[in-house]
Structure formats: C-alpha cells, structure tokens
Scaffold this motif. Structure first.
Motif: not given
Length: 123
Positions: A8, A11-12, A17-20, A33, A35, A98, A100
């Motif tokens: 979290k 991604t914040t 960030a699109i997802g991790a 996971t 995002g 990650l 991006l």
C-alpha cells in the motif's frame, strides 16, 4: 512493516504507481498485490516476471559473476516495470514488483523509495 502495508505504501507514496506485488520466485506466486486492475493483471505479471528473474540469475551464474542483482528495469512505451530482489534476512527468494506510469513517475525516486520499503518489510 507487513506485506500489505508495504505494498500500500509503494502504491501511495511512489508517484505514478499502477500496482505492486511481492512475489516468491521459487513458485512464481504473488504473496500480496495492490493496484493493477484491467490494464495490469498482477498475478500474470508476477508469474511472468519470475521467469525474467530466474533467467537473469542463471545468466549471472553462467558468466561467473559473483555479484547480486539489485533491481531489473523493463521500459515500455508508457510504463516502467521495476523488479527489486529482496536481500534481507529470511527474504531471499522474493522480489518486489512495481509497475509505474512512465508519464507520471520519477524513476530515480521510485527506485529509492522501493529500496526503503524493502528495508522495512518483514516477511
């Protein structure tokens, strides 16, 4: 920090960030996971990037390189995909992944922040 909190934060805190994901590259399974969505299936990305990590580790062994992989960067037209192999006690065999948005991300800052998150993550 635990896996969910670390992902979290990735991604914040990290711009663009699109997802991790946290991935076990022995099995290719994502342990967590955050995002992603319809534009990026993090389960598929975890499995596919496991192949990338294994291939690079094998190549380094064949070349006789006695060094450690810090991270692997895959640059796409609109995205960066950053793979950071974990080094901490009890965390080898895992990597942070990650994705991006290339237009919004600062790659140098993303690498720096992901390294910091890795250092605080406890598996």
């Amino acid at each position: 920090m635990n896996v969910e909190t670390a992902l979290k934060e990735a991604t914040t805190v990290i711009d663009g960030a699109i997802g991790a994901a946290l991935v076990d590259y022995g099995s290719g399974m994502a342990l967590g996971t955050v995002g992603g969505g319809k534009e990026l299936d993090l389960g598929v990305a975890a499995a596919g990037n496991t192949d990338v990590v294994r291939a690079k580790v094998r190549t380094m062994e064949m070349l006789g390189l006695k060094d450690e992989i810090e991270d692997i960067l895959i640059t796409l037209g609109g995205q960066y995909h950053l793979i950071r192999l974990m080094k901490g006690r009890g965390s080898s065999g895992f990597f942070l992944y990650l994705a991006l948005d290339r237009g919004r991300a600062n790659l140098a800052m993303a690498r720096h922040q992901l390294k910091k998150i890795e250092a605080e993550l406890e598996i």
